[in-house]
Design a protein around this motif. Sequence first.
Motif, short mmCIF file in Angstrom:
data_model
loop_
_atom_site.label_atom_id
_atom_site.label_comp_id
_atom_site.label_asym_id
_atom_site.label_seq_id
_atom_site.Cartn_x
_atom_site.Cartn_y
_atom_site.Cartn_z
N LEU A 134 0.87 -1.18 0.00
CA LEU A 134 0.00 0.00 0.00
C LEU A 134 0.91 1.22 0.00
CD1 LEU A 134 -2.65 1.52 0.10
CD2 LEU A 134 -2.69 1.18 2.58
N ASP A 135 1.01 1.85 -1.18
CA ASP A 135 1.91 2.98 -1.30
C ASP A 135 1.35 4.20 -0.58
OD1 ASP A 135 4.46 3.70 -3.04
OD2 ASP A 135 3.14 5.45 -3.06
N ASP A 136 2.24 5.08 -0.14
CA ASP A 136 1.81 6.29 0.54
C ASP A 136 0.99 7.19 -0.38
OD1 ASP A 136 3.05 5.47 2.85
OD2 ASP A 136 4.85 6.70 2.55
N LEU A 137 1.11 6.99 -1.71
CA LEU A 137 0.28 7.73 -2.66
C LEU A 137 -1.15 7.21 -2.73
CD1 LEU A 137 2.83 8.14 -5.60
CD2 LEU A 137 2.17 9.86 -3.90
N GLY A 138 -1.38 5.99 -2.17
CA GLY A 138 -2.73 5.47 -2.09
C GLY A 138 -3.03 4.26 -2.95
N PHE A 139 -2.10 3.85 -3.82
CA PHE A 139 -2.41 2.70 -4.68
C PHE A 139 -1.90 1.41 -4.06
CE2 PHE A 139 1.77 4.06 -6.26
CZ PHE A 139 2.47 2.87 -6.29
N TRP A 140 -2.52 0.28 -4.49
CA TRP A 140 -2.15 -1.06 -4.03
C TRP A 140 -1.41 -1.79 -5.14
CZ3 TRP A 140 -3.20 -3.23 0.80
CH2 TRP A 140 -4.06 -2.50 1.63
N ALA A 141 -0.48 -2.66 -4.74
CA ALA A 141 0.22 -3.54 -5.68
C ALA A 141 0.57 -4.82 -4.94
CB ALA A 141 1.47 -2.86 -6.22
N PHE A 142 1.09 -5.80 -5.68
CA PHE A 142 1.43 -7.07 -5.02
C PHE A 142 2.64 -7.69 -5.70
CE2 PHE A 142 -0.34 -9.11 -8.63
CZ PHE A 142 0.07 -10.43 -8.60
N GLY A 143 3.22 -8.67 -5.02
CA GLY A 143 4.31 -9.44 -5.57
C GLY A 143 4.21 -10.87 -5.09
N GLN A 144 5.07 -11.75 -5.62
CA GLN A 144 5.03 -13.16 -5.27
C GLN A 144 6.46 -13.67 -5.07
OE1 GLN A 144 1.89 -14.56 -5.22
NE2 GLN A 144 2.58 -16.50 -4.37
N PHE A 145 6.69 -14.29 -3.91
CA PHE A 145 7.98 -14.90 -3.64
C PHE A 145 8.00 -16.32 -4.23
CE2 PHE A 145 7.59 -11.79 -0.19
CZ PHE A 145 8.83 -11.16 -0.24
N ASP A 146 9.13 -16.68 -4.80
CA ASP A 146 9.36 -18.04 -5.30
C ASP A 146 10.76 -18.44 -4.85
OD1 ASP A 146 9.50 -20.44 -6.58
OD2 ASP A 146 9.50 -19.62 -8.61
N GLY A 147 10.83 -19.05 -3.67
CA GLY A 147 12.13 -19.36 -3.11
C GLY A 147 12.88 -18.09 -2.77
N ASP A 148 14.07 -17.90 -3.36
CA ASP A 148 14.86 -16.71 -3.08
C ASP A 148 14.63 -15.61 -4.12
OD1 ASP A 148 16.09 -17.83 -5.27
OD2 ASP A 148 18.09 -17.92 -4.39
N THR A 149 13.53 -15.71 -4.86
CA THR A 149 13.19 -14.74 -5.90
C THR A 149 11.90 -14.04 -5.56
OG1 THR A 149 14.29 -16.09 -7.59
CG2 THR A 149 12.71 -14.44 -8.37
N LEU A 150 11.82 -12.74 -5.85
CA LEU A 150 10.60 -11.96 -5.68
C LEU A 150 10.18 -11.41 -7.03
CD1 LEU A 150 8.41 -10.38 -4.17
CD2 LEU A 150 10.14 -8.65 -3.59
N HIS A 151 8.97 -11.75 -7.46
CA HIS A 151 8.40 -11.25 -8.71
C HIS A 151 7.42 -10.13 -8.39
CE1 HIS A 151 10.09 -14.68 -10.93
NE2 HIS A 151 9.71 -15.42 -9.90
N HIS A 152 7.62 -8.97 -9.01
CA HIS A 152 6.76 -7.82 -8.74
C HIS A 152 6.72 -6.92 -9.98
CE1 HIS A 152 5.13 -4.13 -7.11
NE2 HIS A 152 6.27 -3.51 -7.30
N ALA A 153 5.51 -6.68 -10.50
CA ALA A 153 5.29 -5.73 -11.59
C ALA A 153 6.18 -6.00 -12.80
CB ALA A 153 5.50 -4.29 -11.09
N GLY A 154 6.41 -7.27 -13.09
CA GLY A 154 7.23 -7.63 -14.24
C GLY A 154 8.72 -7.70 -13.95
N TYR A 155 9.12 -7.36 -12.75
CA TYR A 155 10.52 -7.43 -12.35
C TYR A 155 10.80 -8.74 -11.60
CZ TYR A 155 10.67 -2.40 -13.32
OH TYR A 155 10.60 -1.18 -13.92
N THR A 156 11.98 -9.29 -11.81
CA THR A 156 12.45 -10.45 -11.06
C THR A 156 13.58 -9.99 -10.17
OG1 THR A 156 11.82 -11.99 -12.82
CG2 THR A 156 13.44 -12.75 -11.21
N MET A 157 13.38 -10.11 -8.86
CA MET A 157 14.35 -9.56 -7.91
C MET A 157 14.92 -10.65 -7.01
SD MET A 157 12.45 -6.03 -6.73
CE MET A 157 10.83 -6.77 -6.50
#
Length: 253
Positions: free
Chosen positions: A224-247
């Motif tokens: 929940l961003d301070d600007l007011g919008f919501w987003a999400f991500g998904q962990f897969d082991g030691d990887t975090l997928h968020h908004a098309g990024y693999t982190m």
Amino acid sequence: MTEIFTSADLDAVLTGAARPLLLTDATVHTLNPVIGTMEHADVLIGAGLVVGVGPGIITAAEDDDAVVIRATGTTIIPAVLDISAMLAYAPHPEGPGTAGPGTLTPGVPAHLAVLDDADAPDLPTALRTSLTDPGRLRAVLRDGVPIAWGGTVLAPSSRHPATTDADGGVAGRVDPDRVGVWIDTEDFLHQELTADGRYDETRGGRAHAYQGRYWIDGDRIDYLDDLGFWAFGQFDGDTLHHAGYTMRRKDVR
């Protein structure tokens, strides 16, 4: 008339969470075009899925050690509606096949709602009542777990256990094993998850591009961003997928 969907019934469901759950003697709108609508029918739930639907399942309830909830005088409908499931439906040559989520077909997630027959004389009325007057719902189950019972909401999906951040504000649910700086494969996005339930993103070298709260539930992270919008991500082991990024998390050693 005997009370149904009582607090004692709820206690039985919660206490027997590891056992199959059987809702018996209801009108069931499956929204599966082959199975259709059945009266005096049962819905058997196990491991979060619809295991069986139709009359006569009650006869095996004792064999299966099922928790039995009498649903006489009620109508059961899917709690999740999916028009695309109906359009994509492909019948099995020797059976009903599956219309996917949005139906009460055996094998699909047990998302269902229960209304009194008086509020659901037909399917269109049942759907309209559930959408416009949810307080009249006798029960709502998601993945076979009650989230509303007897007209009372038990666990709103928007309610997250929270902590307090350094500034005294409400922060999110934290997983200590995932606290740290996560960096995408192109080194463009740096996302820091802090121990006080806050996140801080650097994008292309632009510090504090986005900041806000986060909640982690299993392998899912909600922002929940301070600007007011919501987003999400998904962990897969030691990887975090968020908004098309693999982190991956930066090695802090």
